[in-house]
Design a protein around this motif. Structure first.
Motif, short mmCIF file in Angstrom:
data_model
loop_
_atom_site.label_atom_id
_atom_site.label_comp_id
_atom_site.label_asym_id
_atom_site.label_seq_id
_atom_site.Cartn_x
_atom_site.Cartn_y
_atom_site.Cartn_z
N THR A 38 55.95 101.55 14.59
CA THR A 38 54.58 101.22 14.95
C THR A 38 53.67 101.52 13.77
OG1 THR A 38 55.03 101.75 17.26
CG2 THR A 38 52.71 101.67 16.60
N THR B 51 61.85 101.47 17.35
CA THR B 51 60.62 100.69 17.30
C THR B 51 59.68 101.37 16.32
OG1 THR B 51 60.86 99.91 19.57
CG2 THR B 51 58.64 99.85 18.63
N SER C 10 45.30 92.00 11.35
CA SER C 10 46.54 91.30 11.67
C SER C 10 47.66 92.04 10.95
CB SER C 10 46.48 89.84 11.23
OG SER C 10 46.27 89.76 9.84
N TYR C 11 48.89 91.91 11.45
CA TYR C 11 50.04 92.65 10.93
C TYR C 11 51.10 91.68 10.43
CZ TYR C 11 47.99 96.38 13.76
OH TYR C 11 47.14 97.29 14.31
N GLN C 12 51.82 92.07 9.38
CA GLN C 12 52.99 91.33 8.92
C GLN C 12 54.02 92.34 8.43
OE1 GLN C 12 53.93 87.82 8.92
NE2 GLN C 12 55.76 89.08 8.74
N TRP C 13 55.15 92.44 9.14
CA TRP C 13 56.23 93.33 8.74
C TRP C 13 57.07 92.61 7.69
CZ3 TRP C 13 56.45 98.30 10.41
CH2 TRP C 13 55.59 98.64 11.45
N THR D 73 54.71 89.96 13.67
CA THR D 73 53.28 90.01 13.39
C THR D 73 52.52 90.86 14.41
OG1 THR D 73 52.99 87.95 14.62
CG2 THR D 73 53.26 87.77 12.23
N ASN D 74 53.21 91.77 15.06
CA ASN D 74 52.56 92.67 16.02
C ASN D 74 52.40 94.06 15.42
OD1 ASN D 74 52.44 90.73 18.13
ND2 ASN D 74 54.63 91.07 18.49
N MET D 75 51.73 94.93 16.14
CA MET D 75 51.55 96.30 15.69
C MET D 75 52.89 97.04 15.60
SD MET D 75 49.56 99.40 17.63
CE MET D 75 47.88 99.13 17.20
N SER D 76 53.87 96.61 16.40
CA SER D 76 55.18 97.26 16.43
C SER D 76 56.28 96.28 16.04
CB SER D 76 55.47 97.82 17.81
OG SER D 76 54.53 98.82 18.15
N TYR D 77 57.38 96.84 15.53
CA TYR D 77 58.55 96.04 15.13
C TYR D 77 59.80 96.81 15.53
CZ TYR D 77 62.16 93.94 12.22
OH TYR D 77 63.32 93.36 11.78
#
Length: 185
Positions: free
Chosen positions: A49, A47, A60-63, A74-78
């Motif tokens: 972060t 994971t 906002s997040y985009q991996w 689109t979360n803080m973690s992937y």
């Protein structure tokens, strides 16, 4: 002599409406200064972060992989997926409210498979004939009669009679994990 009279300053009035408009024009925006990813050399299943500075920013997040957005990431973690093997990952963070702009992390190293499991125990003989050997089957294993050429099946046929062979097994490689080392013979 002291006591000279001075000219009077004309009187002026400032309304509340003018004051509030001037104050809204002075809204201060803070730039996002950095974003980093928790693991620089990720493996499948890890994971990741994102950490941002300033940490109190509304963002906002985009991996991404190779600057292509990962759908739904689109979360803080992937969580690193099997399909990510061999690829570098970044995260772009976009500020909102008083935090202005976007910033993208440095790319991770290429994703690798999970570490190999430990070597299993030595293979066990299930049966043999004058020209074949059958080892105890295990769907997760590969088998070898020389320690370098591996096969999925546990049956070795076409063997020369009165010849010594040394057999090995290992946990087979999968799309997310490396093969284990060979067992003892």
């Amino acid at each position: 002599k002291s006591g000279y009279a001075t000219d009077t300053i004309p009187e002026f009035t400032v309304s509340e409406d003018v004051i509030s408009k001037d104050l809204t024009l002075q809204k201060i925006y803070t730039a996002l200064t950095s974003v980093s990813v928790s693991k620089s050399a990720p493996k499948v299943g890890d994971t990741l972060t994102a950490t941002i500075v300033p940490s109190n920013a509304t963002v906002s997040y985009q991996w991404k992989i190779y600057n292509v957005e990962i759908s739904g990431a689109t979360n803080m973690s992937y969580t690193v997926q099997e399909g990510d093997v061999g690829k570098s990952i970044t995260v772009t963070v976009t500020g909102s409210g008083e935090f202005d702009g976007s910033i993208t992390s440095n790319p991770t190293a290429a994703v690798v498979k999970k570490a190999a499991p430990s070597a299993p125990g030595a293979p066990e003989l299930s049966s043999k004939t004058h020209n074949s050997v059958t080892l105890t089957a295990n769907a997760a294993y590969e088998f070898s009669k020389d320690g370098s050429t591996w096969q999925e099946g546990n049956v070795f046929s076409g063997l020369a009679a009165n010849t010594a062979y040394t057999f090995y097994q290992r946990v087979a490689e999968t799309s997310e994990r490396e093969a284990s080392p060979a067992s003892s013979s």
